[in-house]
Design a protein around this motif. Structure first.
Motif, short mmCIF file in Angstrom:
data_model
loop_
_atom_site.label_atom_id
_atom_site.label_comp_id
_atom_site.label_asym_id
_atom_site.label_seq_id
_atom_site.Cartn_x
_atom_site.Cartn_y
_atom_site.Cartn_z
N ALA A 108 0.83 -1.21 0.00
CA ALA A 108 0.00 0.00 0.00
C ALA A 108 0.87 1.26 0.00
CB ALA A 108 -0.92 -0.01 1.22
N ALA A 109 1.96 1.23 0.76
CA ALA A 109 2.86 2.38 0.80
C ALA A 109 3.46 2.65 -0.58
CB ALA A 109 3.97 2.15 1.82
N ARG A 110 3.77 1.58 -1.31
CA ARG A 110 4.30 1.76 -2.66
C ARG A 110 3.21 2.26 -3.62
NH1 ARG A 110 7.49 -2.75 -0.99
NH2 ARG A 110 5.86 -4.22 -1.64
N ASP A 111 2.00 1.70 -3.48
CA ASP A 111 0.89 2.13 -4.33
C ASP A 111 0.61 3.62 -4.17
OD1 ASP A 111 0.60 -0.41 -5.30
OD2 ASP A 111 -1.14 -0.92 -4.04
N LEU A 112 0.71 4.11 -2.94
CA LEU A 112 0.37 5.50 -2.64
C LEU A 112 1.59 6.42 -2.64
CD1 LEU A 112 -2.13 4.81 0.31
CD2 LEU A 112 -2.69 5.25 -2.09
N ASN A 113 2.75 5.88 -3.03
CA ASN A 113 4.00 6.66 -3.06
C ASN A 113 4.33 7.27 -1.69
OD1 ASN A 113 4.51 6.27 -5.87
ND2 ASN A 113 2.98 7.83 -6.35
N LEU A 114 4.10 6.47 -0.64
CA LEU A 114 4.34 6.94 0.72
C LEU A 114 5.42 6.12 1.43
CD1 LEU A 114 0.65 7.48 1.94
CD2 LEU A 114 2.31 9.24 1.33
N TYR A 115 6.11 5.24 0.69
CA TYR A 115 7.03 4.32 1.35
C TYR A 115 8.17 5.06 2.05
CZ TYR A 115 9.82 0.18 2.27
OH TYR A 115 10.51 -0.82 2.90
N ASP A 116 8.83 5.99 1.36
CA ASP A 116 9.96 6.70 1.96
C ASP A 116 9.53 7.52 3.16
OD1 ASP A 116 11.66 5.61 0.11
OD2 ASP A 116 11.60 7.34 -1.25
N LEU A 117 8.39 8.19 3.02
CA LEU A 117 7.87 9.00 4.13
C LEU A 117 7.54 8.11 5.33
CD1 LEU A 117 6.86 11.67 5.33
CD2 LEU A 117 4.65 11.23 4.20
N TRP A 118 6.88 7.00 5.08
CA TRP A 118 6.50 6.08 6.16
C TRP A 118 7.74 5.54 6.87
CZ3 TRP A 118 5.45 0.30 5.31
CH2 TRP A 118 4.99 -0.29 6.50
N GLU A 119 8.75 5.17 6.11
CA GLU A 119 9.98 4.66 6.70
C GLU A 119 10.66 5.72 7.55
OE1 GLU A 119 13.40 3.91 4.13
OE2 GLU A 119 13.53 1.91 5.01
N HIS A 120 10.70 6.95 7.04
CA HIS A 120 11.35 8.03 7.78
C HIS A 120 10.60 8.33 9.09
CE1 HIS A 120 13.29 11.84 8.70
NE2 HIS A 120 12.10 12.43 8.72
N VAL A 121 9.29 8.43 9.02
CA VAL A 121 8.49 8.72 10.22
C VAL A 121 8.62 7.59 11.23
CG1 VAL A 121 6.15 9.07 11.09
CG2 VAL A 121 6.86 10.20 8.99
N GLY A 122 8.65 6.32 10.75
CA GLY A 122 8.81 5.19 11.66
C GLY A 122 10.14 5.22 12.38
N GLU A 123 11.20 5.57 11.66
CA GLU A 123 12.52 5.66 12.29
C GLU A 123 12.56 6.77 13.33
OE1 GLU A 123 15.24 6.10 9.07
OE2 GLU A 123 15.49 3.93 8.82
N GLN A 124 11.98 7.92 13.00
CA GLN A 124 11.99 9.04 13.94
C GLN A 124 11.18 8.72 15.19
OE1 GLN A 124 13.94 11.82 13.49
NE2 GLN A 124 14.64 10.56 11.78
N GLU A 125 10.07 8.00 15.02
CA GLU A 125 9.26 7.63 16.19
C GLU A 125 10.05 6.75 17.13
OE1 GLU A 125 6.85 5.32 18.77
OE2 GLU A 125 7.75 4.45 16.97
N VAL A 126 10.84 5.81 16.57
CA VAL A 126 11.65 4.93 17.40
C VAL A 126 12.80 5.70 18.05
CG1 VAL A 126 13.22 2.96 17.35
CG2 VAL A 126 11.07 2.86 16.09
N ILE A 127 13.43 6.58 17.30
CA ILE A 127 14.57 7.35 17.82
C ILE A 127 14.17 8.23 18.98
CG2 ILE A 127 16.19 9.21 17.24
CD1 ILE A 127 16.36 7.97 14.43
N PHE A 128 13.01 8.89 18.88
CA PHE A 128 12.59 9.84 19.92
C PHE A 128 11.75 9.19 21.01
CE2 PHE A 128 13.57 12.77 16.46
CZ PHE A 128 14.24 13.78 17.14
#
Length: 329
Positions: free
Chosen positions: A44-64
């Protein structure tokens, strides 16, 4: 010119009440190839062109994320968490739309469990009547509930095969409707789960569907019981250098990590930040401290990341370790 023949074929399919050999073989093949429901979120992330954004937000959520979260929290982490939840809700709704449209076919283990239980197809119309949980891989409703849901895309199937699958799913849907109507006058057993038995026709089609290949127990179950309810052997090897206590669930988390790395295709996520977050959520849902069963609460995310990072990079050599920022002198 061929319209009468097509009409006759359509009429024949609408009157069909039992799965044909072709339909059984097609469904059995799709059942073998179906993957974990969570994988559909990546598609779904690839279909909606949201994969990079989703990955970045997920990493930031874990980091903080604070070490003692959710007891402790910070505005920065809350902001990233809200963004992650919003993104994943959008992805999950996209998956649900594909399930309802029949573009994505799901297989699940029907509840309540029985000795003859095997994964069965879930008709598209049923997704209007159940609530699905992506992380738990479940679909729950008043009359029908499933666990260990897996999915496969039908986009690349030839039209003739898709027609056979659509016909088979309509037959299964009618069987489920008849089963629900027959159980209306019977008492229910448990919350939202009817005590009725499967109809003979439904049971036969389900067993025939699995006859092409024996179905192995789900990776997080043993004999149909969650791992948290299974007594582990005394000689189970402890996690390397983790020095777990007698009730630690860290060995089970490492087993899940190794299973995901060994799966074909590999299920491990692209970065350790995302994979550790997934394992933490997985452990949260499966383990809870229980004095009688000597079961422990899952470890904190920080402890999990510290103890299993070497295992992750050993199993996923293609993933690069993040570079630590240089300290300012």
């Amino acid at each position: 010119m061929n319209k009468p023949a097509e009409d006759a074929g359509s009429q024949s399919r609408s009157n069909q009440t039992v799965l044909t050999d072709v339909q059984v073989k097609l469904l059995a093949g799709l059942n073998r190839e179906a993957v974990d429901l969570v994988n559909s979120r990546f598609a779904a992330a690839r279909d909606l062109n949201l994969y990079d954004l989703w990955e970045h937000v997920g990493e930031q959520e874990v980091i903080f994320r604070p070490p003692r979260w959710p007891a402790d929290t910070t505005p920065e982490h809350d902001r990233w968490l809200r963004q992650l939840q919003s993104l994943e809700l959008k992805l999950d709704m996209h998956v649900l739309g594909r399930l309802r449209a029949g573009d994505l076919l799901a297989f699940g283990v029907r509840l309540p469990l029985r000795p003859s239980t095997v994964p069965t197809p879930i008709p598209p119309g049923l997704w209007y009547l159940v609530a699905f949980d992506m992380d738990k891989r479940t679909a729950e409703g008043n009359s029908w509930s499933y666990q260990e849901v897996r999915v496969i895309s039908l986009r690349l199937m030839v039209p003739s095969h898709r027609l056979e699958i659509a016909t088979a799913l309509s037959i299964i849907a009618r069987q489920l409707e008849s089963e629900a109507e027959a159980s209306d006058t019977r008492p229910t057993g448990g919350k939202g789960r009817p005590s009725h038995s499967h109809t003979t026709a439904a049971r036969t089609s389900h067993i025939d569907l699995a006859a092409d290949r024996p179905v192995a127990p789900a990776p997080d179950t043993v004999s149909g019981l969650p791992i948290a309810e299974v007594v582990l052997p005394d000689d189970s090897k402890p996690l390397r250098d983790a020095r777990p206590g007698p009730w630690s669930v860290m060995p089970e988390i490492e087993k899940e990590l190794r299973r995901r790395a060994a799966a074909v295709p590999k299920e491990c996520l692209k970065t350790w930040a995302l994979e550790s977050h997934h394992l933490f959520k997985w452990a949260e849902k499966r383990f809870k401290r229980d004095e009688a069963k000597k079961a422990a609460n899952p470890p904190s995310l920080g402890w999990l990341r510290q103890k299993l990072s070497d295992v992750y990079y050993e199993l996923n050599p293609e993933s690069e370790r993040p570079r630590k920022p240089r300290s300012k002198s």
